[in-house]
Structures are given as C-alpha cells and as structure tokens.
Scaffold this active site. Structure first.
Site, PDB file in Angstrom:
ATOM      1  N   ASN A 115      -3.638  17.116  -1.105  1.00 56.68           N
ATOM      2  CA  ASN A 115      -2.830  17.490   0.057  1.00 56.68           C
ATOM      3  C   ASN A 115      -3.156  18.845   0.652  1.00 56.68           C
ATOM      4  OD1 ASN A 115      -0.899  15.290   0.626  1.00 56.68           O
ATOM      5  ND2 ASN A 115      -0.502  15.542  -1.556  1.00 56.68           N
TER       6      ASN A 115
ATOM      7  N   THR B 143       2.968   6.510   4.339  1.00 55.62           N
ATOM      8  CA  THR B 143       3.538   5.202   4.511  1.00 55.62           C
ATOM      9  C   THR B 143       3.467   4.212   3.384  1.00 55.62           C
ATOM     10  OG1 THR B 143       3.117   5.307   6.833  1.00 55.62           O
ATOM     11  CG2 THR B 143       3.501   3.144   5.937  1.00 55.62           C
TER      12      THR B 143
ATOM     13  N   GLU C  96      -0.180  10.339  -5.740  1.00 58.19           N
ATOM     14  CA  GLU C  96      -0.832  11.633  -5.986  1.00 58.19           C
ATOM     15  C   GLU C  96      -1.745  11.611  -7.198  1.00 58.19           C
ATOM     16  OE1 GLU C  96       2.641  13.821  -6.945  1.00 58.19           O
ATOM     17  OE2 GLU C  96       3.717  12.567  -5.559  1.00 58.19           O
TER      18      GLU C  96
ATOM     19  N   LYS D 213       0.837  -1.194   0.000  1.00 50.81           N
ATOM     20  CA  LYS D 213       0.000   0.000   0.000  1.00 50.81           C
ATOM     21  C   LYS D 213       0.868   1.237   0.000  1.00 50.81           C
ATOM     22  CE  LYS D 213      -1.055   2.667   2.694  1.00 50.81           C
ATOM     23  NZ  LYS D 213      -0.514   3.983   3.194  1.00 50.81           N
TER      24      LYS D 213
END
Lengths: 415, 415
Positions: free
Chosen positions: B410, B204, B289, B193
């Site tokens: 973000n 992470t 992203e 992931k």
C-alpha cells in the site's frame, strides 16, 4: 525565539509568549525523576511533581476507555481534581487490567507521594502509570522510587520528570515559556509523553501543565477543557484509545498574578495554553510509530457530525496512512474514506485538495498538475482539505502515517 | 471431498454438498473472461456472465459507501435487481469518482453487454468495476473486451471469468459444487475477488453466485440477505469500505428443481449457500494484504450493540492486528480495544481467552501457561473469545493481521 518549540506552519505562537531556553518550573513547583527498576532498560521511570503552594488549583481530563487503568480509576474517584498539589507517575507498567491488587498499588503510590510531598491529605495527589497492560505493578520498586524522588525535588527537575514519564517516545515533548499578561508575567511549563498505543504494551498520552498564575478552579477547568478539545482530541496516531490517558493543569498562584474570569488576561493565558497544547499534540502525532510524515486534514461544510466522521475516517484509514507514508498522491483513498464515513448518503459531491492542489470537485476527478502533487506529498507536513456539500461546520485533525516502523515496533518485539 | 475448498475448522460444510473437482457452471449459465488492456499487466480484465434462461431470478447487495462508484449507482438505479440475466465486470479501473462521464461509460457497458448476451433489455444487466479510483475508464478498450467476451461465452467459462475479476488477490476464490436437495440435485457456483481495499487504488469485494435451482425472486433475496449478513458482513481486512462492493446471486431454474419458500429444500440450499459464502469470506480475509494469519473473534454477553462494537474494535485495531502478525500473545491490546469500544462504561468486567486459554477474568489478569499461549498464537488460525457482563448476545468476526506486506503493497508502489 519561539522556533525551537513552535516549529510547525500550523501552529502560530501568540506574540506575548516567549519560550525559555533555560527552562525551570513556574514558581511554587518542584519535580524529580528517578530510576526505580520498572523499565528493564534501567532508564528513569518514576516522576514526582509537587506544588508547594496551599492555594494551588487544578483541573484534569481522562480517557473515556471502558477498561480504565487502576491509577485513572483511583484518581477520578479519590482525588480532589480541583486542588491537586502533587502528581506521581511511573512508566514501564500501566497498572491496567490488574483488578483489586492494582487499585491497592495505586492507592499506596498516592499515599506515599503525599508523604514525600509533605501533604497531609492523599486526595491532593494524582496517580498515573504507563507501560505494559496486564502485569502486576512491582510496587516495592515503585515505592522505593517515590522515596528517592522525594529527596530530589527541585525547581529545575522538570527535565528529569519529563524523561521519567517517557516510554518509547523518540524525542522529549517539553516546554518552558513566559507569558506576558497585563497584570504581570507568568511562567507556563508542560511535559508530555506518548503517541497513542504505539509500542508493545506501552500505551498512553500523559500531559502535565504548570503555571504560577493564580486561577480559580473554575477558570482552570474551563481553560483546560477548551484547549484539550482543540489539541489532544484532534490527533490520531493509530486510532487506539488507551486506558491511561491523563491531562492535568496545575496553577500554583505563586507569581501573585491573578487571572480573573472573562478578563483580557484570561484570553491571553488561554491563547498561550492553546498554542502550547496544540504544538505538543502535533509533536505527539509526529512521534507516532516513528512516523515519516504528519498530515493535517481540514473538513468543511455539511454539519458537525459529518465533518467529524469524515475527519476521523480519513485520519484512521490504514490506506490513507500508508499512502502518506509512501509519499503516494493516491487521493482515491481519501474519496473512499469519505464515502465510508457517510454511509447511505451517495452520491456525495465531495471536493478534495492536497496542499492546495484540487484533485476532485463535486465527487469527480479534476485534471491537475500531477508532478506538483507528487512533490507536495513528499513534504514532512501534508495538508488535505475536504469540502462537503453545505456550509457552517469545520474541523481539523492531525495524524501520522503508517509504515514499516509501526509494524516493526508493534509486531516484532514480543512482550 | 470437500477439503479442497472447505479448509477451515470454523466452517462446517453441510453433508448434502459435494465440491466438484471439474467445475463448470450450473445449467443455463455461460461465462467468459478476456484481456482488453485495462490492466497494465495485460492480464484478463473483462468478464461476462450470462444466464440463457428467461425465467432467471436474482438478488443483489451493494456497499453502503457515500461515494458509490458509477457502476454501482447505475446498477442500483437502472437494473432490475430481481431479474438479472447478465453481469459485465472489468478489473483495473473502478470507474469511481468519475462523475457524469463515468455514469455514461457504465451505461455503455450495460448496453453493450445486453447486446452480446442477446438480451433485449439493458435493465437485465448488472455492471461492476474494480481497480484504481479517480481515473477515467478506457471505455473503448472495455467495449472491445465486451465484444470479444461475447464470442467466448461457454459453460466452462467460470475459471477465466473468475480470473478476469481479480486484481491483486494472491489466490483464486472460486467453487463449483453439487447440492443434494429432496427434489433433485442442483449446482451452486461462486466466484469472489478482493480483500477490502488492499492495493494501490485497487478496491473492492465482488462476489457472483449462480445456481440452476428455481427460486422465486423473494426466496432468492431472502437467502442472499441472510447469508451475506453471516459472511461478508463478518470480515474485516483493513476496516475500509469500498465504493464498489457488489454481491449478486442468480438462479436460472434450468435444473427444473423448484425450491419453495419455507420448505426443507429451502433450508438445505440456504445451508449450502451459507457455508459457501462463509468459506469465501474467510478466504478473502485470509488473502488480505498477504496476511500470515487470520483470527476469529467471538464476543458474548452484554447486548447486541456492545458485542458488535467490541468485535469491530478488536478486528480493526492496528495494535491487535500487528500483534497477530507478530505471533505476540499481547492480550493487553485486546483489553484496550474492548475499553475503547465501551466508552464511559468503566470498569467493564471483561473475560478474555485466546485459543481456549483464559488470560483475563472480570477485567483482571489471570495466571496462565505462557508457553502454551505463545505456541497457540503462532497458528495460522487464531481464536479470541471475549466475554462481557450479561448474556444473550453473541457475534463473531474474521479478520486478518497487519504486517510488512500490507505496508509494502500500500505504500511502496505508487499509482
């Protein structure tokens, strides 16, 4: 009335400095800016600045890039950096990654500017270029521009000179001010452009500073070195280093006011130069990428290497910068950036405060007024304070946010 | 039919590997994923994975962050990394910057997972958490989730386990495959992931790999170490290091196929693991992203330090990344990033090619087919080749672009 230039709570102008509303270069200097056709927009793109005093002293600082532009290479190797009389600058083309032909073009700019400035020696001229990387300089246009600028040189030419060095800056960065020294009043002017590498192929920080105080080359170099470290080396727009960055200080001595080494006047002039360059640097950060917000991060504790690494990691974190843009009080990203800067050092007992509100103590979240914090991060200037274990070291860095305007400017126009 | 997983021209799956369409964990393993209420969305957020074989060997790699999350600190210090039987993971909260209470929560997760897995010893359990930084873990919900997951453990549970470790990944990163070794066929599965720190507070990279081959702990550690260096250490989404990154390889040995050190089968299993981790790493970069494009930058010449610095500078340049996003063939930004990586080394005679089209030779622009270049940078995978003076060193790095989706994810959601 210093407010028009000194507009940040972070920069305190010295009491012996008065910003001049009318402008005008220090005695001994003339400047001009013209349009010569390098910029497709037809805007001013060629600037010439000359000191008429044979006693002129100077100092310069350049980018440390490994792929220096031709004008930077030429100026570093072929100019007398302690006695620069003239500066010739074009915008719209960086003359970088242009090989031997680029160096020939830069040499021709130097030589023609020397002739226009009435100087017998090419080495008294510094050359700078800013704009697209990797395209040949249209040297015939530039050459015609130098001739035209030579005819327009005048004491009030700083406005158009400042305009001619701009690429995509949203606002001009320019100041004229009087500095009251013990031995008399001197003028201190500066013109700056750029916000890192902010636009398609347009690069570079250029800063030109003039005074009519009389300084030895050593004093000139000392003052510039110290103040550049505290200003233009303390900002980050997108963490990118340009091949073209150039900062030059010239002292004509035409005021007759002599500033001696280790004198009170050296300190006073140094304070004025320091405030000027810090304010200009802050303006460059603020203009970066059409930024909404600028942040000052202060890091204390640890050692010099650690505070520097942490300040850079926070200032260059795209996560911190997007949070700054969004007005998001997401301090976890600050903690993450600190950890990234100090690999293998876990657990680091870091303290974090945003606008004076402490959110993290010794590495652990601290209950705080979430509403006050949410309000605080909406301001135009936001301050982060980061404490590392130990004491002694301290540094600061100013940086801009990362938002849609940056992406639009840098992705959606093609070269 | 390897095409469903191995879909990049940059990753060549070994011929002795067959991707399994049906999935299912290697012999000896069971897994489960449940929703326990940590994620506000109500999605799966607690995963448990267990090897029922007492002979299980393992190896692990972690982030080097200086602000390690509580589960990483706990697992590094209190688990037997060479004999991990079980893994417990929650998503939605990173349990990072949470101090002593965070460590207590991680210890409770470890202990309860050991009980559910029927293990007498807590040290056989690794703990991982991913999500918001700086908020207390809702440990009672997590605890209930561990109990629920314990009841659902089964050989086909890898799909829901993979789902439970996701935060904002746009697509699942998971594979089950059979590896034909000389001594017999073993199964190799993996679940991954994350795309760096991509979402508000969600962080992470987590990667869990299982095989039923029998390996000594030393062989297991050697294979994981080598392949992680060639995969997850060769990608960059936003240049940000998470406090929580964790990669674990477990070998149940339940196939009875023994892989001896320095044997042909060790090489074959290593090749399979290498291709698997490289493909997963590429998928992580591609998912970063909501990226449009992924780039492979190859740097040759110079020395090891120089090629690494140049590759990182290019991959982490927001100017290069926005150009990649915009499909802009602006190679001047690549040249600029190279210069930034090699301060004080000017002039560097750099070569640059994009998709095989050379645009810069020995530091100077080279005439090229601009239309072919413009087409090439529109592809989903774009390759940059950079040559530095000298020879001997070579490295590669995969990175994603920087676009409006990154800013939106973000900046525009608040925590």
């Amino acid at each position: 009335m210093n407010a028009t230039f000194y507009d940040s709570r972070w920069i305190e102008p010295p009491e012996h400095v008065r910003v001049s509303a009318n402008g005008g270069l220090p005695r001994g200097f003339r400047a001009a800016g013209v349009a010569c056709g390098v910029k497709p927009s037809g805007g001013l793109d060629l600037g010439l600045l000359v000191s008429d005093s044979a006693a002129t002293t100077s100092a310069a600082r350049f980018t440390r890039s490994g792929t220096l532009s031709a004008p930077v290479l030429l100026t570093m190797e072929r100019s007398d950096l302690f006695a620069l009389r003239a500066i010739v600058v074009n915008s719209g083309n960086a003359n970088a990654a242009t090989g031997a032909p680029g160096l020939e073009d830069a040499a021709r700019m130097q030589s023609e500017a020397a002739r226009e400035a009435g100087l017998g020696d090419d080495t008294a001229v510094a050359v700078a270029s800013t704009g697209v990387i990797g395209l040949p300089l249209p040297i015939d246009s530039v050459s015609a521009g130098i001739a035209a600028a030579g005819k327009r040189l005048r004491a009030s030419g700083d406005t158009e000179f400042a305009e001619a060095i701009r690429t995509t800056d949203a606002f001009a960065k320019r100041v004229c001010q009087d500095v009251m020294l013990g031995a008399g009043t001197v003028r201190l002017c500066a013109q700056a452009k750029g916000a890192g590498m902010i636009s398609p192929g347009f690069a570079t920080l250029l800063v030109f500073v003039q005074t009519d105080a009389r300084l030895s080359p050593q004093t000139c170099d000392l003052l510039l070195g110290v103040t550049v470290k505290r200003s233009f080396e303390r900002i980050s727009v997108d963490g990118q280093l340009s091949p073209s960055d150039t900062v030059i200080l010239q002292c004509s001595g035409a005021s007759g006011v002599r500033v001696e080494p280790e004198s009170a006047d050296e300190l006073r002039l140094g304070e004025a130069l320091d405030a000027t360059l810090r304010q200009l640097a802050l303006m460059v950060a603020r203009d970066g990428e059409g930024a909404r917000r600028v942040c000052r991060v202060v890091v204390r504790g640890g050692d010099g290497e650690a505070v520097e690494a942490v300040a850079r990691a926070v200032a260059n974190s795209s996560l911190v910068k997007t949070a700054l843009y969004g007005g998001d009080p997401n301090w976890g990203r600050i903690s993450q950036a600190v950890g990234m800067a100090l690999p293998g050092a876990a657990p680091v007992a870091v303290d974090i405060a945003i606008e004076g509100i402490q959110v993290c103590r010794r590495g652990a979240a601290l209950p705080h007024d979430a509403r006050a914090l949410a309000d605080a991060v909406q301001r135009h200037e936001v301050e982060y304070e980061i404490g590392l274990p130990g004491e002694g070291a301290e540094t600061e860095l100013f940086f801009s946010d990362l938002g849609h305007e940056y992406v639009t400017i840098n992705a959606e126009y093609t070269t």
